[in-house]
Design a protein around this motif. Structure first.
Motif, PDB file in Angstrom:
ATOM      1  N   ALA A 307     -59.036 -11.367  10.994  1.00  0.00           N
ATOM      2  CA  ALA A 307     -60.295 -12.112  11.041  1.00  0.00           C
ATOM      3  C   ALA A 307     -61.202 -11.673   9.898  1.00  0.00           C
ATOM      4  CB  ALA A 307     -60.983 -11.906  12.384  1.00  0.00           C
ATOM      5  N   ALA A 308     -61.289 -10.353   9.674  1.00  0.00           N
ATOM      6  CA  ALA A 308     -62.166  -9.820   8.633  1.00  0.00           C
ATOM      7  C   ALA A 308     -61.780 -10.379   7.271  1.00  0.00           C
ATOM      8  CB  ALA A 308     -62.112  -8.296   8.621  1.00  0.00           C
ATOM      9  N   LYS A 309     -60.465 -10.490   7.050  1.00  0.00           N
ATOM     10  CA  LYS A 309     -60.020 -11.034   5.762  1.00  0.00           C
ATOM     11  C   LYS A 309     -60.457 -12.477   5.588  1.00  0.00           C
ATOM     12  CE  LYS A 309     -56.033  -8.098   5.288  1.00  0.00           C
ATOM     13  NZ  LYS A 309     -54.879  -8.088   6.178  1.00  0.00           N
ATOM     14  N   MET A 310     -60.666 -13.168   6.714  1.00  0.00           N
ATOM     15  CA  MET A 310     -61.106 -14.560   6.635  1.00  0.00           C
ATOM     16  C   MET A 310     -62.620 -14.665   6.741  1.00  0.00           C
ATOM     17  SD  MET A 310     -58.216 -16.374   8.968  1.00  0.00           S
ATOM     18  CE  MET A 310     -58.306 -17.990   8.232  1.00  0.00           C
ATOM     19  N   GLY A 311     -63.309 -13.530   6.597  1.00  0.00           N
ATOM     20  CA  GLY A 311     -64.769 -13.558   6.611  1.00  0.00           C
ATOM     21  C   GLY A 311     -65.382 -13.603   7.991  1.00  0.00           C
ATOM     22  N   VAL A 312     -64.618 -13.188   8.994  1.00  0.00           N
ATOM     23  CA  VAL A 312     -65.159 -13.158  10.360  1.00  0.00           C
ATOM     24  C   VAL A 312     -65.088 -11.719  10.862  1.00  0.00           C
ATOM     25  CG1 VAL A 312     -64.862 -13.995  12.722  1.00  0.00           C
ATOM     26  CG2 VAL A 312     -64.344 -15.507  10.797  1.00  0.00           C
ATOM     27  N   LEU A 313     -66.266 -11.062  11.026  1.00  0.00           N
ATOM     28  CA  LEU A 313     -66.260  -9.686  11.505  1.00  0.00           C
ATOM     29  C   LEU A 313     -66.449  -9.691  13.016  1.00  0.00           C
ATOM     30  CD1 LEU A 313     -68.626  -8.083   8.845  1.00  0.00           C
ATOM     31  CD2 LEU A 313     -66.159  -8.393   8.743  1.00  0.00           C
ATOM     32  N   ILE A 314     -65.422  -9.268  13.734  1.00  0.00           N
ATOM     33  CA  ILE A 314     -65.524  -9.215  15.196  1.00  0.00           C
ATOM     34  C   ILE A 314     -65.820  -7.768  15.563  1.00  0.00           C
ATOM     35  CG2 ILE A 314     -64.332  -9.614  17.374  1.00  0.00           C
ATOM     36  CD1 ILE A 314     -62.662 -11.727  15.892  1.00  0.00           C
ATOM     37  N   LYS A 315     -67.018  -7.543  16.134  1.00  0.00           N
ATOM     38  CA  LYS A 315     -67.446  -6.157  16.319  1.00  0.00           C
ATOM     39  C   LYS A 315     -66.850  -5.504  17.557  1.00  0.00           C
ATOM     40  CE  LYS A 315     -72.006  -6.645  14.701  1.00  0.00           C
ATOM     41  NZ  LYS A 315     -73.327  -6.256  15.143  1.00  0.00           N
ATOM     42  N   ASP A 316     -66.499  -6.253  18.572  1.00  0.00           N
ATOM     43  CA  ASP A 316     -65.877  -5.606  19.718  1.00  0.00           C
ATOM     44  C   ASP A 316     -64.882  -6.516  20.432  1.00  0.00           C
ATOM     45  OD1 ASP A 316     -67.396  -7.313  21.243  1.00  0.00           O
ATOM     46  OD2 ASP A 316     -68.959  -5.844  21.600  1.00  0.00           O
ATOM     47  N   GLY A 317     -63.998  -5.868  21.181  1.00  0.00           N
ATOM     48  CA  GLY A 317     -62.947  -6.587  21.885  1.00  0.00           C
ATOM     49  C   GLY A 317     -63.501  -7.548  22.917  1.00  0.00           C
ATOM     50  N   GLN A 318     -64.635  -7.179  23.470  1.00  0.00           N
ATOM     51  CA  GLN A 318     -65.262  -8.027  24.484  1.00  0.00           C
ATOM     52  C   GLN A 318     -65.567  -9.415  23.926  1.00  0.00           C
ATOM     53  OE1 GLN A 318     -67.847  -6.236  27.038  1.00  0.00           O
ATOM     54  NE2 GLN A 318     -68.321  -8.122  28.080  1.00  0.00           N
ATOM     55  N   ALA A 319     -66.146  -9.464  22.720  1.00  0.00           N
ATOM     56  CA  ALA A 319     -66.486 -10.743  22.101  1.00  0.00           C
ATOM     57  C   ALA A 319     -65.225 -11.554  21.867  1.00  0.00           C
ATOM     58  CB  ALA A 319     -67.214 -10.511  20.787  1.00  0.00           C
ATOM     59  N   LEU A 320     -64.187 -10.869  21.382  1.00  0.00           N
ATOM     60  CA  LEU A 320     -62.928 -11.544  21.093  1.00  0.00           C
ATOM     61  C   LEU A 320     -62.354 -12.176  22.356  1.00  0.00           C
ATOM     62  CD1 LEU A 320     -60.240 -10.432  18.708  1.00  0.00           C
ATOM     63  CD2 LEU A 320     -59.540 -10.849  21.032  1.00  0.00           C
TER      64      LEU A 320
END
Ligand SMILES: Nc1ncnc2c1ncn2[C@@H]1O[C@H](COP(=O)(O)OP(=O)(O)OP(=O)(O)O)[C@@H](O)[C@H]1O
Ligand SMILES: [Cu+]
Length: 640
Positions: A307-320
């Motif tokens: 996700a980060a490589k695609m410009g999406v920073l997911i900060k925690d597993g809960q959000a995911l």
């Protein structure tokens, strides 16, 4: 000296290499010279480095009448290790490698999890480093240096040019410019004078000021940001609780099966004690839950880095995990759906006068609309006048005193008390239906003119919203702007519903009302005033160009400032979450099939599993889980 999981993993892994070589050589009937001694020494070290912490944890759990994953890890490693020592002394076959493999694989899972947490805690350290240690506080008529922890609300604090501002407060003396980029993301220094707010940990520019502390300790803006990051750091994907629940039932069951295995073989089937014990150990080893422990963290790690490589920073597993259950996506308008760089398109009334009054007031405002107006006055080379008593009225506009007369620039709410001619109303209505925001400019007791300002939607907004709707999501726009303008923009990009005229502090209440009936809501925003809504929403998605507070409040950050990132975030999260579920299946299926074989149920048909092959099978189960997670790197991610 305390070793990190990563160090413990590498040390154990290297120490295990001789055993891997021996295992690979087994089919060729090659025996490493002095293997037993090598195995004893390396395994003892591996136990000390890798397994002892699990033993301690299992022992603590045991004293509290609990059994957890660590209990199996501890028993698996402990029995294999101590039995092997006993076997060595009595001249039987040893199973040191079982102990090693269990420890190494379990540590691999822990290491991956720790990696995710470390990223979060580094960010936290950096934020705390922003704080000053001491402040120059007025005590008994003299300025003295006191530690930050002793600064109280109401204290007068002196700040010299270039110094950091200690806490949040209001300026009481002097004027200056302040670099607030660390908190607001605004790179231009902000002009401040008596009566203006200052934020703790921002850097004072060239003026000397005194200010009264209004927020100290954990009330400050910075402390609140740190608190948010801390939360992310201790977060887990909720599905991990499922893993824990499974192991809560699984562990005691495995122990009982192991005991039954021993008793049945030894007492009823007449096996030797050693053979009966080997069956029992095989059961514990094949049941070792390291694959189960790897299922979630490995998929999260691959998914979030993809996700980060695609410009999406997911900060925690809960959000995911939670974003998969989202039914409604709400958006802020300015800077989120639109470009966020409004420009003046029309001036109604006498142009120079209208722009001069408006520009003179807006010079002290940080609002995007204010910037548009000031820019226009610069283009038109209009001289701005000095104002006094400047005040920003949240969600409405600004007021001040100009040449001894009260003046204002803002929405209809601010202009309410004025005489509005039918003609003006009509003109405003027409401009608004063209998706232009109209602000009223007043001086004395008359309206001198209207200014229409337009902020166009980002090119990608419409495509992204169409994709989101295709996924069955309801889209809602929440904005402080006027209904007509909001509707016009919503129509342009295809948004389903509009909530307009919302005061900045009411945005989170709107989110709450959308959450009625247990619906999960995601909110996408970028401004300081979006922070509460970002935290209230089940999933907060912040624009990377947004203020730092928005970025800290969001659990997902879109680096590329483009709503297509929301589609990507959804797609990646869905793929990752499905992969976690698949992994859990893989992890458990090995145990389910392996346990009866290890227990010797199929001895009659010549199918058995010695502890070392149990360890190998267990390793395979871990490898298949890790492989399955790694394959996430190549699955197709939907992109708008
Ligand atoms: N500095 C200002 N100058 C002129 N008008 C203002 C100013 N600040 C606010 N307003 C008026 O108040 C309205 C609401 O402002 P607010 O900041 O709450 O939302 P917004 O920036 O229009 O939109 P969004 O909520 O999508 O970010 C604006 O549309 C404008 O009419
Ligand atoms: Cu295992």
């Amino acid at each position: 000296m305390k070793l990190s999981s990563i160090q413990r993993f590498w040390i154990s892994f290297i120490l295990t290499i001789p055993m891997i070589i021996q295992m690979l050589a087994m089919p060729f009937h090659w025996m490493m010279p002095g293997y037993n001694w090598i195995a004893l020494i390396t395994t003892t070290l591996v136990m000390l480095v890798a397994a002892v912490p699990y033993w301690t944890s299992a022992w603590v759990a045991f004293k509290n009448h609990h059994a957890n994953m660590n209990t199996l890890v501890a028993l698996g490693t402990g029995i294999a290790y101590f039995y092997s020592i006993f076997a060595m002394i009595t001249g039987r076959a040893v199973y040191f490698e079982s102990a090693d493999f269990i420890a190494v694989f379990v540590l691999l899972g822990d290491t991956m999890e720790e990696r995710m947490h470390n990223n979060a805690s580094n960010a936290l350290k950096k934020l705390l480093d922003l704080q000053v240690k001491e402040a120059d506080v007025l005590r008994d008529g003299k300025f003295v240096q006191v530690p930050l922890s002793q600064v109280k609300k109401g204290d007068i604090i002196r700040v010299k040019p270039g110094q950091k501002i200690a806490v949040d407060g209001v300026i009481t003396k002097g004027s200056t410019t302040v670099d607030e980029s660390m908190v607001t993301g605004e790179s231009m220094p902000v002009r401040k004078k008596v009566g203006d707010n200052v934020i703790g940990s921002t850097i004072n520019g060239d003026g000397a000021i005194e200010f009264r502390a209004t927020k100290v300790g954990d009330e400050t803006v910075l402390a609140q940001i740190v608190e948010m990051v801390k939360k992310a750091q201790t977060s887990h994907a909720p599905i991990q609780n499922l893993t824990d629940r499974i192991s809560g039932i699984f562990v005691p069951t495995v122990l009982i099966i192991a005991i039954i295995t021993f008793v049945v073989w030894y007492v009823f089937l007449g096996a030797t004690a050693v053979n009966a014990m080997l069956f029992a150990v095989a059961v514990i080893v094949i049941a070792c839950p390291c694959a189960l422990g790897l299922a979630t963290p490995t998929a999260l790690m691959v998914g979030t880095s993809r996700a980060a490589k695609m410009g999406v920073l997911i900060k925690d597993g809960q959000a995911l995990e939670e974003i998969n259950a989202v039914k409604i996506i709400a958006f802020d308008k300015t800077g989120t759906i639109t470009v966020g760089k409004p420009t003046v398109t029309d001036v109604v009334g006498e142009q120079t006068k209208t722009l001069q009054v408006a520009g003179s007031l807006e010079a002290s405002s940080e609002h995007p609309l204010a910037k548009a107006i000031v820019e226009k006055t610069q283009q038109e080379r209009i001289k701005l006048l000095q104002v006094t008593d400047f005040k920003a009225v949240e969600g409405q506009g600004v007021t001040a005193n100009l040449d001894g007369q009260p003046a204002f620039v803002g929405s209809l709410k601010l202009a309410e008390n004025e005489q509005l001619t039918e003609k003006l109303k009509e003109q405003a209505g027409k401009l608004q239906s063209e998706a232009k925001t109209v602000v009223y400019v007043g001086l004395g007791d008359e309206i001198v003119g209207l200014i229409a300002i337009q902020d166009t939607p980002k090119e990608s907004s419409a495509t992204a919203i169409a994709q989101l709707k295709a996924r069955g999501l309801r889209t809602v726009m929440i904005t402080g702007d006027n209904e007509q303008v909001a509707q016009a923009i919503a129509k342009e990009v295809g948004i389903d519903d509009v909530v307009a005229g919302v005061m900045p502090n009411q945005k989170s209440a709107v989110i709450e009302s959308l959450q009625k009936n247990g619906k999960k809501v995601a909110f996408v925003g970028d401004g300081i005033n979006d922070a509460p809504a970002l935290t209230t929403a089940d999933v907060g998605i912040a624009m990377g160009s947004g203020t730092d507070i928005a970025i800290e409040s969001g659990s997902i950050v879109l680096v590329k400032n483009d709503l297509r990132g929301v589609v990507r975030a959804l797609s990646i999260s869905q793929k990752t979450f499905n992969r976690i579920k698949l992994n859990l299946f893989w992890a458990l299926i090995y145990n389910v099939i392996g346990i009866p074989i290890a227990a010797g149920v199929f001895v009659g048909v010549g199918l058995t599993l010695s502890p070392e092959f149990a360890a190998l099978a267990m390793a395979f189960s871990s490898v298949s889980v890790v492989t399955s997670s790694l394959l996430l790197n190549w699955t197709k991610i939907e992109d708008a």
